[in-house]
Structure formats: C-alpha cells, structure tokens
Design a protein around this motif. Sequence first.
Motif, short mmCIF file in Angstrom:
data_model
loop_
_atom_site.label_atom_id
_atom_site.label_comp_id
_atom_site.label_asym_id
_atom_site.label_seq_id
_atom_site.Cartn_x
_atom_site.Cartn_y
_atom_site.Cartn_z
N SER A 103 0.78 -1.18 0.01
CA SER A 103 0.10 -0.04 0.02
C SER A 103 0.87 1.39 -0.03
O SER A 103 0.42 2.29 -0.12
N ASN A 105 4.02 2.69 -2.03
CA ASN A 105 4.79 2.40 -3.36
C ASN A 105 5.76 3.41 -3.84
O ASN A 105 5.86 3.90 -5.01
N ARG A 138 3.34 -7.62 -7.27
CA ARG A 138 2.36 -6.87 -6.90
C ARG A 138 3.08 -5.33 -6.72
O ARG A 138 2.44 -4.33 -6.90
N THR A 141 3.53 -4.02 -10.02
CA THR A 141 2.20 -3.54 -10.65
C THR A 141 1.51 -2.37 -9.84
O THR A 141 1.28 -1.24 -10.56
N LEU A 142 1.64 -2.41 -8.58
CA LEU A 142 0.92 -1.28 -7.68
C LEU A 142 1.85 0.01 -7.97
O LEU A 142 1.20 1.17 -7.61
#
Length: 231
Positions: A103, A105, A138, A141-142
């Motif tokens: 959460s 990044n 992840r 991507t995020l």
Amino acid sequence: MKMQHVYFDLDNTLWDHRRNAYLTIKDLFEKQEITSKYNIDFEEFHNVYHDINEDLWEKIRDGLIGKEYLREHRFYDSFMHFGVDDKELALYFEEHFLDNIVSHNELVDGAEDILDYLKAKNYTLHIISNGFQEVTERKCTLSGIAPYFKTITSADAIGVRKPNPRIFEYSLGLSDAKKEESIMIGDDWIADAMGGRDFGMDSIFFDVYKEGKQGTGLKAITHLQEIKEYL
C-alpha cells in the motif's frame, strides 16, 4: 556485441523498500499502541528491526536459512530485544507487514526517469529479485512500473537467490538474451554487482547508501541518473 538487455534488482534499486517498510511498520506500531503498552520508542524499534532484517536477508542470500525462518524471527527477535516475548504479536506484525507494504509504493529517486530513458533508447528491461514471489509482481504492478519490463524473475520461481548463477541463467533464458549483451544493476554488492560479474554479465553497483565501493574495478553509481553515463 551491443548491449541490449538491462536487468534491474527491485528492492532499494527501483522500489524504495527501506522507505516503504518504514511507513508500513510505523502504521502497525501505532495501531497496536506499542509505545504506550511496552514503552518502546518507534525509531529505536525500527533501527533494531532494520539491522536484524538485513542480517537475516544476508543469511537467506548465502543459503544459511530459508524464508520461513526469516518470517518467524525478524519481528519476534526485534521485540525480544526490548524484552517482549510475544509470538502472537510478532506473527501479527509479519502477516500484516506483507499484506500492507504494497500500500506504500514510493520509488527510489529517479527510477521512472531512468526507465523512460532506457525504453526510449530501445533497451529491453527486466527484473531479477531476491524477494518473495508473492509480493514482487504486486510491487511492480501497484507502483506502476510493471509495463516497463519484459520479464520479472523472483528467486522463489527457481529456488535459488542471487548471486547463484542459476537465477541469472534462468532469467536470461526467458528472453533468449546473451550474457555479452546484458547488464545487471542493483544495490547489493555481493548479490547484484559481483553476482552479475561472476556469471559473466557486465554489472553496475548502485551504491545507494554510499558504502564507498567505487574504485573496485566494477562500475558504481550513487544515483540512478548516473546510469546514463554507461548506457
């Protein structure tokens, strides 16, 4: 042979793991009211955690322990340093840390700019990470950087970690890339810089914490923008 493929490490090379981990642990620390319950200062706790975690990751890299040992001990040993023997609390931190770190990044300064620069020069970009497979993609991507990369290799995919030559061989094989046309860039002196070199690739050590490894015969930078001097 012309350089065509650029292989990046992920954590603390492009994705600012140190900063994102700090923010995640601070959130958990406050939610569990650790300071008021145990009279532990967050900055002191984080410093202890950081040293323990770095030591455990070095042992994983060197094949001395597995990731389950790290996951069982990094928070438990950190709390034990302050006299808190609570495996349930440590497990809470470990489980929520892995869930919540993506959460946050934040990228290393200059990461997107250098990726844009390399793509514009038609280099094919890749990731080789020693991190856990379940979070590596992840993170990419995020944080928005996944589209830059043709391949993303995590150590868990083949069961070995950098500097083991098998992970480099595996990753190059995904793109039919040759050693002579590939370069490895990362912040770990042993895993990335020497690992790439010993495998037969060119390599650049990203001396992000200014450890003073310049002058060792390998290319070294202290900011991602300096990659432009070599590529």
